[in-house]
Design a protein around this motif. Structure first.
Motif, PDB file in Angstrom:
ATOM      1  N   THR A  11       3.124  -3.149   6.996  1.00 28.27           N
ATOM      2  CA  THR A  11       3.193  -2.303   8.035  1.00 28.27           C
ATOM      3  C   THR A  11       2.807  -2.919   9.398  1.00 28.27           C
ATOM      4  O   THR A  11       3.362  -2.485  10.461  1.00 28.27           O
ATOM      5  CB  THR A  11       2.120  -1.169   7.519  1.00 28.27           C
ATOM      6  N   SER A  34       0.838  -1.272  -0.116  1.00 31.57           N
ATOM      7  CA  SER A  34      -0.147  -0.109  -0.089  1.00 31.57           C
ATOM      8  C   SER A  34       0.882   1.406  -0.055  1.00 31.57           C
ATOM      9  O   SER A  34       0.638   2.306  -0.889  1.00 31.57           O
ATOM     10  CB  SER A  34      -1.025   0.136   1.208  1.00 31.57           C
ATOM     11  N   THR A  35       1.816   1.585   0.897  1.00 31.59           N
ATOM     12  CA  THR A  35       2.520   2.700   1.113  1.00 31.59           C
ATOM     13  C   THR A  35       3.421   3.042  -0.255  1.00 31.59           C
ATOM     14  O   THR A  35       3.371   3.977  -0.795  1.00 31.59           O
ATOM     15  CB  THR A  35       3.492   2.701   2.373  1.00 31.59           C
ATOM     16  N   ALA A  93       2.682   8.346   4.248  1.00 32.11           N
ATOM     17  CA  ALA A  93       1.391   8.083   4.081  1.00 32.11           C
ATOM     18  C   ALA A  93       0.608   9.273   4.806  1.00 32.11           C
ATOM     19  O   ALA A  93      -0.405   9.789   4.466  1.00 32.11           O
ATOM     20  CB  ALA A  93       0.940   6.903   4.777  1.00 32.11           C
ATOM     21  N   SER A 146      -4.278   2.668   4.128  1.00 28.91           N
ATOM     22  CA  SER A 146      -3.827   3.772   4.997  1.00 28.91           C
ATOM     23  C   SER A 146      -5.005   4.765   4.982  1.00 28.91           C
ATOM     24  O   SER A 146      -5.144   5.372   6.054  1.00 28.91           O
ATOM     25  CB  SER A 146      -2.609   4.171   4.261  1.00 28.91           C
ATOM     26  N   GLU A 193       6.655  -3.824   1.981  1.00 28.63           N
ATOM     27  CA  GLU A 193       7.116  -2.942   3.068  1.00 28.63           C
ATOM     28  C   GLU A 193       7.369  -3.920   4.120  1.00 28.63           C
ATOM     29  O   GLU A 193       8.117  -3.604   5.019  1.00 28.63           O
ATOM     30  CB  GLU A 193       5.827  -1.968   3.557  1.00 28.63           C
ATOM     31  N   LEU A 232       1.643   4.704  10.797  1.00 27.43           N
ATOM     32  CA  LEU A 232       1.565   4.396   9.454  1.00 27.43           C
ATOM     33  C   LEU A 232       2.970   4.978   9.025  1.00 27.43           C
ATOM     34  O   LEU A 232       3.916   5.938   9.863  1.00 27.43           O
ATOM     35  CB  LEU A 232       0.615   5.217   8.459  1.00 27.43           C
ATOM     36  N   SER A 233       3.448   4.903   7.669  1.00 21.90           N
ATOM     37  CA  SER A 233       4.757   5.540   7.172  1.00 21.90           C
ATOM     38  C   SER A 233       4.558   6.954   7.207  1.00 21.90           C
ATOM     39  O   SER A 233       3.528   7.611   6.945  1.00 21.90           O
ATOM     40  CB  SER A 233       4.968   5.065   5.784  1.00 21.90           C
ATOM     41  N   ASP A 284      12.354   3.680   5.404  1.00 21.87           N
ATOM     42  CA  ASP A 284      11.096   4.255   5.703  1.00 21.87           C
ATOM     43  C   ASP A 284      11.181   4.233   6.993  1.00 21.87           C
ATOM     44  O   ASP A 284      11.807   3.484   7.930  1.00 21.87           O
ATOM     45  CB  ASP A 284      10.026   3.335   4.890  1.00 21.87           C
TER      46      ASP A 284
END
Length: 290
Positions: free
Chosen positions: A200, A99-100, A244, A224, A147, A240-241, A163
């Motif tokens: 994540t 996703s990220t 994001a 996210s 990730e 989250l990152s 990250d």
């Protein structure tokens, strides 16, 4: 033995779709011609390649062994055909990203690459890390970026970028105005987290399992954007990152918390198949995003 590329393309299409009629649409051939080509191939090989359950076809042990070899052979045949044209890059590349990476890094890189190589078609699939690994193992995608940690011995995971994960809350949350948040305060809060299977979530769990012993998970969500919306309502803390939540933090919609006792860094990984042929297009794209 008279095995043709047509028969191999049919086998590959049926293996990917699990159905003769759907395979026929992708090749394209008539359904009867597709069935006949598959039957001819199995006759030449002297063995069935699928277990049949009504209209659904599932690779048997011999088919599972053969499919990666056929997939590689077809890629090489495609390269031979492309080499007859100009030196420009051609072809389609299917890239899977968690996703990220998919939403905040890769989309822009793909756009830049395609702008430089207009005869290239790149398809991006965004899913959680577990699904991307499964897609790579089963040859549904050509490259993967995740990730989390790759647990498959059939793939090579190469570190791609660094990250950081950050804990955040809504501006109205009681912790939003504090300059430093303790582990005890984090344990007292409700959390809104990614689902099990996401990279994540795996990294978050590994980082907190020895520090936060009584985590109160209020909600698990599959992307996210949904987590950010839930946190904005004050439902709990998110993690989250930094990529994001950068835009929401900049505009004051979310607050990144300072958690000196919970600093979470991670590597993002590029996945390639151990036995999968790397085409010129794939190698060029890997070099471009490095």
């Amino acid at each position: 033995m008279k095995i043709t590329l047509k028969q191999l393309r049919v086998f590959d299409a049926v293996a990917r779709t699990g159905n003769v009629s759907r395979a026929a649409e992708t090749i394209p051939l008539s359904q009867s011609a597709t069935s006949m080509s598959l039957a001819d191939l199995e006759q030449h090989l002297g063995s069935p390649l699928f277990n049949r359950h009504g209209k659904k076809l599932q690779l048997n042990d011999y088919g599972r062994w053969l499919h990666p070899k056929v997939h590689q052979l077809l890629q090489q045949a495609e390269e031979i055909e492309l080499s007859a044209h100009s030196g420009a890059l051609h072809g389609q590349l299917i890239v899977g990203a968690s996703s990220t990476i998919g939403n905040f890094l890769l989309a822009a890189l793909i756009a830049d690459f395609v702008q430089q190589h207009p005869e290239v078609d790149i398809r991006l699939k965004v899913a959680n890390s577990e699904q991307i690994v499964d897609d790579m193992v089963n040859l549904r995608i050509d490259l993967g970026l995740i990730e989390g940690i790759c647990h498959s011995h059939q793939l090579t995971a190469t570190p791609w970028r660094d990250d950081h994960l950050v804990t955040f809350c809504s501006p109205q949350h009681p912790l939003a105005q504090q300059t430093s948040i303790s582990l005890q305060q984090l344990e007292e809060q409700q959390w809104v987290l990614r689902e099990i299977g996401s990279g994540t979530r795996e990294i978050f769990t590994m980082a907190t399992q020895q520090k936060l012993h009584h985590l109160k998970v209020k909600l698990e969500l599959g992307n996210s954007q949904a987590i950010k919306q839930a946190v904005k309502t004050g439902l709990g803390l998110g993690c989250l990152s930094t990529l994001a939540i950068a835009s929401e933090v900049e505009h004051g919609e979310l607050v990144a918390l300072s958690t000196p006792d919970l600093l979470i860094s991670r590597e993002l990984f590029l996945l390639t198949g151990n036995s999968q042929h790397q085409s010129e297009l794939s190698l060029s794209f890997q070099h471009f995003i490095a």
